[in-house]
Enzyme design. Structure first.
Site, short mmCIF file in Angstrom:
data_model
loop_
_atom_site.label_atom_id
_atom_site.label_comp_id
_atom_site.label_asym_id
_atom_site.label_seq_id
_atom_site.Cartn_x
_atom_site.Cartn_y
_atom_site.Cartn_z
N CYS A 124 0.91 -1.33 0.00
CA CYS A 124 -0.06 0.15 0.05
C CYS A 124 0.87 1.03 -0.11
O CYS A 124 2.07 1.33 0.88
CB CYS A 124 -0.97 0.00 1.34
SG CYS A 124 -1.97 1.58 1.34
N CYS A 132 -1.78 0.38 14.78
CA CYS A 132 -1.34 1.36 15.74
C CYS A 132 -0.65 2.34 14.96
O CYS A 132 0.73 1.76 14.71
CB CYS A 132 -0.61 0.71 16.99
SG CYS A 132 0.06 2.01 18.18
N CYS A 185 3.59 2.48 16.69
CA CYS A 185 4.57 1.47 16.20
C CYS A 185 4.42 0.76 15.06
O CYS A 185 5.13 -0.17 14.62
CB CYS A 185 4.58 0.35 17.55
SG CYS A 185 2.97 -0.43 17.70
N CYS A 196 3.13 -0.18 23.33
CA CYS A 196 3.93 -0.35 22.08
C CYS A 196 4.93 -1.43 22.49
O CYS A 196 5.50 -2.39 21.98
CB CYS A 196 4.33 0.68 21.28
SG CYS A 196 2.97 1.61 20.68
N CYS A 218 2.33 -45.84 27.46
CA CYS A 218 2.19 -46.54 28.80
C CYS A 218 2.35 -45.38 29.58
O CYS A 218 3.28 -44.47 29.77
CB CYS A 218 3.15 -47.64 29.06
SG CYS A 218 2.96 -48.22 30.87
N CYS A 263 -1.63 -38.54 36.70
CA CYS A 263 -1.83 -37.98 38.02
C CYS A 263 -0.57 -37.59 38.83
O CYS A 263 -0.81 -37.19 39.96
CB CYS A 263 -2.91 -38.58 38.81
SG CYS A 263 -2.20 -40.27 39.34
#
Length: 482
Positions: free
Chosen positions: A223, A247, A250, A260, A300, A316
């Site tokens: 752009c 933003c 930044c 930022c 296992c 566990c």
């Protein structure tokens, strides 16, 4: 699009441009009557400019400086770029010590001790290029320092510096000379090389824009738009050409309430740690007895630590001898016991667990935003169907569109609360932040539930959800961002 027609301001109507933007403030502006009126704007005051319009901004800055101090325009640009286009600061420093200031800005050379040349050396010096060791030149280009080199060597030097990405800081070729070449000088050297000239102008524009605190290139793919904002704050801008939001301070995705600096740290950490963290989290655990890091190689759940020989359950962490009969279908969960003095690898594991806690939630909201884009499309189709069936008008059903837009806005803010919380020190302020974060999360999920079931939710109830969610969002931003 013509350069002259590219300029726009943040007050322009962007409605309908935000289909790919998860945080399009314009989409929810119309919902302010059911939400909380913000006391601070998240949207910057800005305009979108073309390259030609930005060049006029630079010319205005040069003219302003030239009118304040006595200096050539070509050097004014160097001064402005070195001092972030702060005319008042430059004028003050010039008044204090002009010569020293010009040397620090690489316009004038440092004083050199005069050397007495022989008659032969004096003749050679007038037409001698010390780079290519050729003499006989009638005229040699030079900067304010007076060091002369032939045009061919200057051109090679410019090409070399451009290959390194340097444009505005092309220095003299003399050893230890730090004088910069003005753009007019460089352009005169490469005037017959259009490809090099184009590259130089592109790099020079990049340097000039990056040095200006109120200018920022649009981060959209290829752009050409350049954003000019009136203030240097981490606020949101939306390009009028490619509709990318970011933003303005930044250049990253809009990230309120995270600063930022913090979002830069967060994104760097994510890029460095995420793959490693995901693997470690999925494939390794700590031995409950010696806290060694163990990678499970098979299916296992009966694990024996190779370091301390302790037998335990993978699921566990219980001692295998007292685990019970359902060895392979354990569903119990037990946290690791706390230890008084943790080894380095245990501390690393704790740090990893903390990071994963915030990263997983950050990513989860990112995924939810993508899924809610599909919800937005469904609601738009639902509204179209109702209008086509003469079941009300678009205005009658607009509240549904507003609800999903506000949901997106609130979830986007919620997503960026996690990087903020990750780097926040354990203080009462963090406790307050986490409380408000939890309140916002609760309202966002309740709003999401109501929006997804919009047909079964009365308009008044849905708008009440919208009001509460936006109120929590604004409260959090007011307390920790604005």
């Amino acid at each position: 699009m013509d350069d002259e027609d590219m300029s726009c301001t943040s007050g322009d109507d962007y409605a309908g441009y935000g289909d790919e933007d998860y945080y399009n403030e314009a989409d929810v502006d119309a919902a302010d009557d059911v939400a909380v009126t913000p006391t601070h704007s998240e949207e910057a005051d800005y305009e979108c400019l073309s390259v030609n319009q930005v060049e006029r901004v630079f010319i205005d800055g040069v003219n302003s400086l030239v009118s304040r101090i006595s200096i050539n325009e070509k050097f004014a640009r160097i001064l402005l770029q070195a001092n972030h286009w702060d005319v008042d600061k430059i004028a003050r420093l010039v008044r204090n010590d002009r010569n020293d200031f010009l040397r620090k800005c690489h316009i004038d050379a440092k004083p050199e001790p005069k050397r007495k040349l022989s008659s032969t050396q004096s003749v050679l010096a007038k037409g001698y290029c010390s780079v290519c060791a050729m003499d006989g030149y009638t005229e040699l280009p030079h900067l304010t320092c007076g060091h002369c080199f032939c045009e061919h060597c200057w051109k090679s030097h410019v090409e070399s510096r451009l290959s390194e990405g340097v444009a505005s800081r092309i220095e003299c070729m003399e050893s230890e000379c730090e004088v910069y070449a003005p753009s007019e000088f460089v352009l005169s050297i490469i005037k017959n090389s259009p490809v090099i000239k184009l590259k130089y102008e592109r790099f020079l524009l990049r340097d000039m824009v990056n040095s200006h605190p109120h200018l920022k290139f649009c981060v959209g793919n290829e752009c050409p738009v350049i954003i000019r904002s009136t203030e240097v704050k981490p606020k949101r801008v939306t390009c009028m050409q490619c509709h990318t939001s970011f933003c303005v301070k930044c250049g990253a995705d809009y990230h309120a309430p995270t600063s930022c600096e913090t979002i830069k740290q967060w994104m760097t950490k994510c890029a460095d740690d995420s793959e490693t963290a995901n693997y470690i989290s999925a494939h390794t655990k700590d031995c409950p007895q010696c806290h060694s890091c163990i990678e499970k190689a098979g299916g296992c759940n009966h694990i024996q630590c190779t370091r301390c020989r302790h037998h335990f359950c993978w699921m566990c962490f219980g001692d295998w001898k007292s685990h019970g009969s359902e060895y392979y279908e354990c569903s119990r969960y037990k946290e690791n016991p706390s230890v008084a003095a943790e080894a380095n690898h245990v501390k690393a594991r704790r740090a990893l667990e903390k990071y994963l806690h915030y990263f997983e939630r950050f990513e989860n909201h990112s995924k939810s935003l993508k899924m809610e884009e599909e919800l937005r499309d469904k609601i738009r189709k639902k509204i179209d169907d109702k209008v086509n069936e003469h079941n009300g008008t678009w205005i009658d059903w607009q509240y549904l569109h507003k609800s999903v837009s506000l949901l997106t806005k609130c979830r986007y803010t919620l997503q960026y609360t996690y990087p903020f919380a990750y780097f926040l020190s354990a203080t009462p302020r963090k406790n307050l932040f986490e409380y408000q974060q939890a309140q916002l999360e609760k309202e966002v999920e309740e709003l999401a539930w109501a929006v997804e079931r919009a047909d079964g939710t009365a308009r008044g109830a849905l708008e009440a959800h919208m009001h509460r969610a936006e109120h929590k969002r604004q409260t959090l931003l007011h307390d920790f961002f604005f």
